[in-house]
Design a protein around this motif. Sequence first.
Motif, PDB file in Angstrom:
ATOM      1  N   ASP A  93       0.978  -0.927   0.031  1.00 44.93           N
ATOM      2  CA  ASP A  93       0.052  -0.159  -0.098  1.00 44.93           C
ATOM      3  C   ASP A  93       0.838   1.200  -0.106  1.00 44.93           C
ATOM      4  OD1 ASP A  93      -1.804   2.064   0.485  1.00 44.93           O
ATOM      5  OD2 ASP A  93      -2.872   1.252   2.060  1.00 44.93           O
ATOM      6  N   ASN A  94       1.077   1.981  -1.019  1.00 42.84           N
ATOM      7  CA  ASN A  94       1.763   3.094  -1.305  1.00 42.84           C
ATOM      8  C   ASN A  94       0.869   4.523  -0.908  1.00 42.84           C
ATOM      9  OD1 ASN A  94       4.428   2.133  -2.326  1.00 42.84           O
ATOM     10  ND2 ASN A  94       3.083   1.122  -3.708  1.00 42.84           N
ATOM     11  N   SER A  95      -0.428   4.155  -0.498  1.00 37.84           N
ATOM     12  CA  SER A  95      -1.051   5.642  -0.190  1.00 37.84           C
ATOM     13  C   SER A  95      -0.503   6.536   0.348  1.00 37.84           C
ATOM     14  CB  SER A  95      -2.617   5.110   0.168  1.00 37.84           C
ATOM     15  OG  SER A  95      -3.219   4.325  -0.604  1.00 37.84           O
ATOM     16  N   GLY A  96      -0.094   6.313   1.616  1.00 40.72           N
ATOM     17  CA  GLY A  96       0.679   7.148   2.427  1.00 40.72           C
ATOM     18  C   GLY A  96       1.922   7.773   1.808  1.00 40.72           C
ATOM     19  N   ARG A  97       2.813   7.052   1.208  1.00 40.54           N
ATOM     20  CA  ARG A  97       3.804   7.741   0.534  1.00 40.54           C
ATOM     21  C   ARG A  97       3.326   8.665  -0.644  1.00 40.54           C
ATOM     22  NH1 ARG A  97       4.648   2.200   1.306  1.00 40.54           N
ATOM     23  NH2 ARG A  97       6.612   1.872   2.284  1.00 40.54           N
ATOM     24  N   ALA A  98       2.202   8.401  -1.324  1.00 36.35           N
ATOM     25  CA  ALA A  98       1.648   9.307  -2.488  1.00 36.35           C
ATOM     26  C   ALA A  98       1.186  10.566  -1.522  1.00 36.35           C
ATOM     27  CB  ALA A  98       0.542   8.568  -3.234  1.00 36.35           C
ATOM     28  N   ARG A  99       0.648  10.426  -0.317  1.00 36.47           N
ATOM     29  CA  ARG A  99       0.079  11.599   0.275  1.00 36.47           C
ATOM     30  C   ARG A  99       1.093  12.378   0.673  1.00 36.47           C
ATOM     31  NH1 ARG A  99      -4.106   7.670   1.956  1.00 36.47           N
ATOM     32  NH2 ARG A  99      -6.027   8.207   0.994  1.00 36.47           N
ATOM     33  N   GLN A 100       2.158  11.872   1.236  1.00 34.36           N
ATOM     34  CA  GLN A 100       3.504  12.705   1.638  1.00 34.36           C
ATOM     35  C   GLN A 100       3.864  13.584   0.612  1.00 34.36           C
ATOM     36  OE1 GLN A 100       6.345  10.181   3.964  1.00 34.36           O
ATOM     37  NE2 GLN A 100       7.937  11.721   3.206  1.00 34.36           N
ATOM     38  N   VAL A 101       4.259  13.005  -0.576  1.00 37.08           N
ATOM     39  CA  VAL A 101       4.866  13.550  -1.772  1.00 37.08           C
ATOM     40  C   VAL A 101       3.906  14.609  -2.013  1.00 37.08           C
ATOM     41  CG1 VAL A 101       5.278  13.496  -4.241  1.00 37.08           C
ATOM     42  CG2 VAL A 101       6.090  11.519  -2.948  1.00 37.08           C
ATOM     43  N   PHE A 102       2.737  14.481  -2.258  1.00 35.44           N
ATOM     44  CA  PHE A 102       1.502  15.374  -2.561  1.00 35.44           C
ATOM     45  C   PHE A 102       1.530  16.611  -1.709  1.00 35.44           C
ATOM     46  CE2 PHE A 102      -3.099  16.283  -3.134  1.00 35.44           C
ATOM     47  CZ  PHE A 102      -3.173  16.563  -4.516  1.00 35.44           C
ATOM     48  N   GLN A 103       1.457  16.255  -0.286  1.00 35.88           N
ATOM     49  CA  GLN A 103       1.565  17.374   0.672  1.00 35.88           C
ATOM     50  C   GLN A 103       2.792  18.289   0.404  1.00 35.88           C
ATOM     51  OE1 GLN A 103      -1.830  17.534   0.991  1.00 35.88           O
ATOM     52  NE2 GLN A 103      -0.922  18.490   2.725  1.00 35.88           N
ATOM     53  N   ARG A 104       3.909  17.645   0.383  1.00 35.81           N
ATOM     54  CA  ARG A 104       5.281  18.266   0.476  1.00 35.81           C
ATOM     55  C   ARG A 104       5.325  18.951  -0.766  1.00 35.81           C
ATOM     56  NH1 ARG A 104       9.380  14.455   3.587  1.00 35.81           N
ATOM     57  NH2 ARG A 104       8.426  14.447   5.736  1.00 35.81           N
ATOM     58  N   VAL A 105       5.107  18.642  -1.885  1.00 37.63           N
ATOM     59  CA  VAL A 105       5.160  19.361  -3.172  1.00 37.63           C
ATOM     60  C   VAL A 105       4.333  20.689  -2.880  1.00 37.63           C
ATOM     61  CG1 VAL A 105       4.911  19.474  -5.687  1.00 37.63           C
ATOM     62  CG2 VAL A 105       6.046  17.460  -4.711  1.00 37.63           C
ATOM     63  N   ILE A 106       2.985  20.393  -2.650  1.00 38.52           N
ATOM     64  CA  ILE A 106       2.079  21.464  -2.552  1.00 38.52           C
ATOM     65  C   ILE A 106       2.617  22.473  -1.589  1.00 38.52           C
ATOM     66  CG2 ILE A 106      -0.331  22.217  -1.698  1.00 38.52           C
ATOM     67  CD1 ILE A 106      -1.153  19.584  -2.958  1.00 38.52           C
ATOM     68  N   GLY A 107       3.038  21.980  -0.633  1.00 38.70           N
ATOM     69  CA  GLY A 107       3.611  22.779   0.729  1.00 38.70           C
ATOM     70  C   GLY A 107       4.854  23.505   0.293  1.00 38.70           C
ATOM     71  N   ALA A 108       5.681  23.159  -0.604  1.00 44.37           N
ATOM     72  CA  ALA A 108       6.696  24.133  -1.298  1.00 44.37           C
ATOM     73  C   ALA A 108       6.172  25.109  -1.996  1.00 44.37           C
ATOM     74  CB  ALA A 108       7.693  23.096  -2.052  1.00 44.37           C
ATOM     75  N   LEU A 109       5.140  24.772  -2.746  1.00 48.20           N
ATOM     76  CA  LEU A 109       4.587  25.911  -3.725  1.00 48.20           C
ATOM     77  C   LEU A 109       3.781  26.810  -2.892  1.00 48.20           C
ATOM     78  CD1 LEU A 109       3.183  23.737  -6.681  1.00 48.20           C
ATOM     79  CD2 LEU A 109       5.207  24.910  -6.548  1.00 48.20           C
ATOM     80  N   ALA A 110       3.651  26.743  -1.737  1.00 42.79           N
ATOM     81  CA  ALA A 110       2.694  27.786  -0.896  1.00 42.79           C
ATOM     82  C   ALA A 110       1.475  28.430  -1.527  1.00 42.79           C
ATOM     83  CB  ALA A 110       3.707  28.918  -0.396  1.00 42.79           C
ATOM     84  N   PRO A 111       0.651  27.574  -1.930  1.00 46.06           N
ATOM     85  CA  PRO A 111      -0.603  28.361  -2.794  1.00 46.06           C
ATOM     86  C   PRO A 111      -1.519  29.031  -1.702  1.00 46.06           C
ATOM     87  CG  PRO A 111      -0.805  25.939  -2.307  1.00 46.06           C
ATOM     88  CD  PRO A 111       0.342  26.252  -1.708  1.00 46.06           C
TER      89      PRO A 111
END
Length: 132
Positions: A93-111
């Motif tokens: 189950d890679n769901s947690g890994r996907a959510r981590q990448v998703f959140q961190r990339v969005i966080g870096a973009l600071a929308p």
Amino acid sequence: MNGLHLIADIYSCQSEPGLLIERERLEALCVAQCNEAGLTPLGAYFYQFLDEQGEAAGVTGTVVLAESHLAIHTWPETGDATLDVYVCNFSRDNSGRARQVFQRVIGALAPQEVVRHEVIRGRLPVNEAVAS
């Protein structure tokens, strides 16, 4: 092919100057976040768009993962981006890994605003299937 597909429309990014416009920086961020989350990058292709004066403009890119992919597209003129992270959950189950990448990339973009969608892909087990 069961998996998780995370989709975001990202608006009015307040990230460090250049992150939406510099191919190398955006690629490094995406690949690093995939690695840090425990996913397996197999390769990346990021393309730098140029404006009419030949200056750097938006970026489009993908990171191909053993588990599936990350795709990102930027519009620096409006401060916007789109992000997709899709992972297969075949051998783990890679769901947690996907959510981590998703959140961190969005966080870096600071929308200032994010519209998110989460799609479960594949067939549901028979006992969870909905009759039509």
